[in-house]
Design a protein around this motif. Structure first.
Motif, mmCIF file in Angstrom:
data_model
loop_
_atom_site.group_PDB
_atom_site.id
_atom_site.type_symbol
_atom_site.label_atom_id
_atom_site.label_comp_id
_atom_site.label_asym_id
_atom_site.label_seq_id
_atom_site.Cartn_x
_atom_site.Cartn_y
_atom_site.Cartn_z
ATOM 1 N N THR A 230 0.845 -1.197 0.000
ATOM 2 C CA THR A 230 0.000 0.000 0.000
ATOM 3 C C THR A 230 0.875 1.239 0.000
ATOM 4 O O THR A 230 2.018 1.220 0.435
ATOM 5 C CB THR A 230 -0.908 0.043 1.238
ATOM 6 N N SER A 231 0.327 2.340 -0.489
ATOM 7 C CA SER A 231 1.001 3.632 -0.443
ATOM 8 C C SER A 231 -0.053 4.717 -0.375
ATOM 9 O O SER A 231 -1.215 4.513 -0.744
ATOM 10 C CB SER A 231 1.901 3.833 -1.668
ATOM 11 N N ASP A 232 0.336 5.885 0.103
ATOM 12 C CA ASP A 232 -0.619 6.957 0.342
ATOM 13 C C ASP A 232 -1.256 7.488 -0.930
ATOM 14 O O ASP A 232 -2.337 8.055 -0.910
ATOM 15 C CB ASP A 232 0.078 8.118 1.075
ATOM 16 N N ASP A 233 -0.575 7.344 -2.072
ATOM 17 C CA ASP A 233 -1.090 7.929 -3.309
ATOM 18 C C ASP A 233 -1.994 6.981 -4.080
ATOM 19 O O ASP A 233 -2.323 7.222 -5.228
ATOM 20 C CB ASP A 233 0.083 8.345 -4.208
ATOM 21 N N MET A 234 -2.404 5.926 -3.436
ATOM 22 C CA MET A 234 -3.164 4.911 -4.163
ATOM 23 C C MET A 234 -4.366 4.465 -3.354
ATOM 24 O O MET A 234 -4.236 3.758 -2.364
ATOM 25 C CB MET A 234 -2.249 3.725 -4.460
ATOM 26 N N ASN A 235 -5.553 4.900 -3.753
ATOM 27 C CA ASN A 235 -6.788 4.533 -3.073
ATOM 28 C C ASN A 235 -7.508 3.476 -3.897
ATOM 29 O O ASN A 235 -8.504 3.740 -4.561
ATOM 30 C CB ASN A 235 -7.663 5.774 -2.878
ATOM 31 N N VAL A 236 -6.986 2.266 -3.857
ATOM 32 C CA VAL A 236 -7.507 1.163 -4.657
ATOM 33 C C VAL A 236 -7.820 -0.004 -3.730
ATOM 34 O O VAL A 236 -7.045 -0.297 -2.807
ATOM 35 C CB VAL A 236 -6.491 0.726 -5.734
ATOM 36 N N ALA A 237 -8.935 -0.664 -3.979
ATOM 37 C CA ALA A 237 -9.311 -1.820 -3.169
ATOM 38 C C ALA A 237 -8.240 -2.906 -3.285
ATOM 39 O O ALA A 237 -7.646 -3.088 -4.356
ATOM 40 C CB ALA A 237 -10.657 -2.353 -3.641
ATOM 41 N N PRO A 238 -7.984 -3.639 -2.193
ATOM 42 C CA PRO A 238 -6.942 -4.680 -2.237
ATOM 43 C C PRO A 238 -7.127 -5.670 -3.373
ATOM 44 O O PRO A 238 -6.150 -6.110 -3.978
ATOM 45 C CB PRO A 238 -7.082 -5.364 -0.863
ATOM 46 N N GLY A 239 -8.375 -6.008 -3.703
ATOM 47 C CA GLY A 239 -8.611 -6.975 -4.761
ATOM 48 C C GLY A 239 -8.254 -6.486 -6.144
ATOM 49 O O GLY A 239 -8.079 -7.295 -7.067
ATOM 50 N N ASP A 240 -8.145 -5.169 -6.319
ATOM 51 C CA ASP A 240 -7.837 -4.598 -7.641
ATOM 52 C C ASP A 240 -6.398 -4.114 -7.765
ATOM 53 O O ASP A 240 -6.018 -3.612 -8.823
ATOM 54 C CB ASP A 240 -8.778 -3.421 -7.934
ATOM 55 N N ARG A 241 -5.604 -4.237 -6.720
ATOM 56 C CA ARG A 241 -4.235 -3.706 -6.767
ATOM 57 C C ARG A 241 -3.359 -4.463 -7.759
ATOM 58 O O ARG A 241 -2.481 -3.881 -8.387
ATOM 59 C CB ARG A 241 -3.615 -3.752 -5.368
ATOM 60 N N VAL A 242 -3.598 -5.759 -7.894
ATOM 61 C CA VAL A 242 -2.811 -6.533 -8.867
ATOM 62 C C VAL A 242 -3.085 -6.021 -10.278
ATOM 63 O O VAL A 242 -2.171 -5.916 -11.105
ATOM 64 C CB VAL A 242 -3.147 -8.031 -8.758
ATOM 65 N N TRP A 243 -4.334 -5.677 -10.551
ATOM 66 C CA TRP A 243 -4.694 -5.160 -11.875
ATOM 67 C C TRP A 243 -4.106 -3.775 -12.100
ATOM 68 O O TRP A 243 -3.466 -3.512 -13.122
ATOM 69 C CB TRP A 243 -6.208 -5.123 -12.018
ATOM 70 N N VAL A 244 -4.311 -2.886 -11.137
ATOM 71 C CA VAL A 244 -3.894 -1.492 -11.315
ATOM 72 C C VAL A 244 -2.386 -1.358 -11.343
ATOM 73 O O VAL A 244 -1.828 -0.621 -12.165
ATOM 74 C CB VAL A 244 -4.500 -0.613 -10.195
ATOM 75 N N ARG A 245 -1.688 -2.070 -10.475
ATOM 76 C CA ARG A 245 -0.232 -1.922 -10.392
ATOM 77 C C ARG A 245 0.522 -2.875 -11.309
ATOM 78 O O ARG A 245 1.665 -2.614 -11.655
ATOM 79 C CB ARG A 245 0.241 -2.148 -8.951
ATOM 80 N N GLY A 246 -0.115 -3.989 -11.686
ATOM 81 C CA GLY A 246 0.599 -4.994 -12.456
ATOM 82 C C GLY A 246 0.117 -5.158 -13.878
ATOM 83 O O GLY A 246 0.796 -4.772 -14.836
ATOM 84 N N TRP A 247 -1.100 -5.724 -14.047
ATOM 85 C CA TRP A 247 -1.562 -6.090 -15.382
ATOM 86 C C TRP A 247 -1.867 -4.886 -16.258
ATOM 87 O O TRP A 247 -1.518 -4.879 -17.448
ATOM 88 C CB TRP A 247 -2.800 -6.987 -15.277
ATOM 89 N N PHE A 248 -2.522 -3.887 -15.711
ATOM 90 C CA PHE A 248 -2.918 -2.743 -16.542
ATOM 91 C C PHE A 248 -1.719 -2.048 -17.189
ATOM 92 O O PHE A 248 -1.745 -1.779 -18.397
ATOM 93 C CB PHE A 248 -3.741 -1.752 -15.714
ATOM 94 N N PRO A 249 -0.651 -1.701 -16.433
ATOM 95 C CA PRO A 249 0.493 -1.049 -17.093
ATOM 96 C C PRO A 249 1.086 -1.883 -18.226
ATOM 97 O O PRO A 249 1.460 -1.333 -19.271
ATOM 98 C CB PRO A 249 1.506 -0.850 -15.957
ATOM 99 N N ILE A 250 1.162 -3.191 -18.028
ATOM 100 C CA ILE A 250 1.754 -4.057 -19.051
ATOM 101 C C ILE A 250 0.910 -4.058 -20.317
ATOM 102 O O ILE A 250 1.409 -3.822 -21.431
ATOM 103 C CB ILE A 250 1.904 -5.493 -18.505
ATOM 104 N N LEU A 251 -0.387 -4.302 -20.167
ATOM 105 C CA LEU A 251 -1.263 -4.415 -21.336
ATOM 106 C C LEU A 251 -1.480 -3.064 -22.007
ATOM 107 O O LEU A 251 -1.589 -2.989 -23.243
ATOM 108 C CB LEU A 251 -2.587 -5.042 -20.909
ATOM 109 N N PHE A 252 -1.528 -2.010 -21.220
ATOM 110 C CA PHE A 252 -1.690 -0.679 -21.808
ATOM 111 C C PHE A 252 -0.482 -0.309 -22.665
ATOM 112 O O PHE A 252 -0.630 0.208 -23.783
ATOM 113 C CB PHE A 252 -1.891 0.357 -20.709
ATOM 114 N N GLU A 253 0.721 -0.557 -22.163
ATOM 115 C CA GLU A 253 1.921 -0.224 -22.930
ATOM 116 C C GLU A 253 2.032 -1.081 -24.190
ATOM 117 O O GLU A 253 2.502 -0.604 -25.231
ATOM 118 C CB GLU A 253 3.170 -0.376 -22.063
ATOM 119 N N LEU A 254 1.593 -2.331 -24.110
ATOM 120 C CA LEU A 254 1.598 -3.156 -25.318
ATOM 121 C C LEU A 254 0.635 -2.588 -26.371
ATOM 122 O O LEU A 254 0.931 -2.608 -27.571
ATOM 123 C CB LEU A 254 1.219 -4.600 -24.970
ATOM 124 N N SER A 255 -0.511 -2.078 -25.929
ATOM 125 C CA SER A 255 -1.433 -1.460 -26.891
ATOM 126 C C SER A 255 -0.821 -0.211 -27.514
ATOM 127 O O SER A 255 -1.037 0.071 -28.706
ATOM 128 C CB SER A 255 -2.760 -1.123 -26.207
#
Length: 404
Positions: A230-255
């Motif tokens: 966790t960090s102060d600049d991130m108000n994301v539910a624990p269940g979505d942190r893997v998506w927001v911090r991990g999968w989304f950046p990877i797939l977005f940059e590939l697009s």
């Protein structure tokens, strides 16, 4: 006479300095409760001194460092109580918005830590873990790249010089480096994407895509680490942190790679993007898929712009075909979770491809034969009905088929 007064003044000033120093050097004679109270109030004075935004004073902060040196030889239980107060103070000062103050605090922590680690640690004790905790706190809470880099360098210096004496402190050291790595993950993926898009070095582009794929493997193997961090600049539910911090950046940059690069590189990027989806899609939550296909549909956005029509012929026969095959493949592979949330959106995208003359007939045939399942057939009928209705409305409005 004036010279005599100046000499008396200097002597008096020196006497005051000596007297003040005796207060701090004499702290070693205080009992366990008295030294804790002394340190607590000294920290309070230090906070008042540092509160000035224009010219913060570091006198008391320097004295905190000094009395920490003087009292480091106390029995470990007493020292633990002292450091509980001092460590909390360094947590606050190390995250000061004034970078000079934060730098002084981190450097002071480094000096104290080097001294403390020289003593080693007895078996079954965990004082190093408590002592090094402020470094981890500062890395997580201070957003200044300068301070975070300084913390990493200080800890690296401690490891190089005192590795043999570190026991329980290893946990904090690894946690601090892990915190820095997690915060830098998105930047790292973005950096790899920029390497991919550099057309002057095609081999480097392919290697960077391989490393992005390796990042996906990392996220898949360590989801709990991303979920718990966790960090102060991130108000994301624990269940979505893997998506927001991990999968989304990877797939977005590939697009982005698919939209920006030349044919060979974007083809490789497209292949890797859908391989990641097929390999790890079983771990995705249903609402992640909705966000994911919004990213996927970005692939087609550029070709919908009028200024891109000159490149459309090549794109329709290469990237578009590849993307449509891959979309249908992924949708069929994960039909159960995707049919409820994405069937209509996918057919809407396929309809756009169908209408792109002279490629419409080709894509219409693919639409009818790609899936073969009940959902595809029903969706195909719905798409055809919607298209017929649209054409009917256009004719009634006096428009031709080419105008749609």
């Amino acid at each position: 006479m004036a010279h005599l007064q100046e000499s008396v003044g200097e002597t008096s000033s020196q006497s005051v300095v000596v007297a003040v120093d005796r207060i701090f050097t004499g702290s070693t004679r205080l009992d366990g409760n008295a030294i804790v109270d002394f340190v607590r109030w000294l920290c309070a004075v230090s906070m008042d001194e540092l509160a000035s935004t224009h010219q913060p004073r570091m006198f008391s902060l320097q004295k905190i460092v000094e009395i920490s040196y003087y009292n480091m030889n106390r029995i470990r239980l007493q020292w633990s109580r002292i450091w509980q107060v001092v460590g909390d103070h360094f947590n606050k000062v190390g995250c000061s918005p004034n970078e000079d103050v934060a730098i002084f605090a981190v450097d002071s922590l480094r000096q104290l830590s080097m001294k403390f680690l020289e003593k080693g640690e007895l078996a079954n004790f965990r004082f190093q873990k408590d002592f090094l905790r402020p470094f981890e706190h500062i890395v997580k809470k201070n957003r200044s790249p300068t301070i975070r880099d300084m913390v990493i360098r200080c800890v690296a210096q401690m490891v190089n010089s005192q590795a043999a004496n570190i026991r329980s402190g290893w946990k904090n050291i690894f946690s601090q480096h892990f915190a820095a790595a997690i915060d830098s993950f998105q930047d790292a993926v973005k950096c790899l994407s920029e390497f991919v898009c550099n057309a002057a070095f095609p081999d480097t582009s392919m290697e960077a895509i391989r490393l992005i794929r390796h990042c996906a493997k990392y996220v898949s193997e360590r989801p709990q680490a991303l979920r718990e961090y966790t960090s102060d600049d991130m108000n994301v539910a624990p269940g979505d942190r893997v998506w927001v911090r991990g999968w989304f950046p990877i797939l977005f940059e590939l697009s982005c790679i698919i939209n920006r690069c030349k044919l060979d590189v974007r083809t490789r990027g497209l292949t890797v993007m859908f391989e990641i989806m097929k390999s790890y899609g079983h771990t995705f939550q249903k609402h992640w898929w909705h966000d994911l296909f919004r990213i996927v549909f970005r692939i087609f956005d550029n070709m919908k712009l009028p200024e891109q029509q000159t490149e459309k012929t090549e794109w329709m026969t290469t990237t578009c075909n590849h993307a449509l095959y891959a979309i249908c493949d992924v949708f069929t592979h994960f039909y159960e979770p995707l049919s409820e949330v994405l069937l209509a959106d996918i057919f809407k995208q396929l309809q756009w491809c169908v209408r792109q003359a002279p490629f419409g007939a080709i894509e219409r045939g693919r639409l009818q034969t790609s899936g073969g399942g009940k959902g595809w057939r029903e969706g195909g009928r719905e798409a055809e009905e919607e298209e017929e209705e649209q054409e009917k409305q256009n004719k009634e409005a006096g428009l031709t088929g080419e105008g749609t």
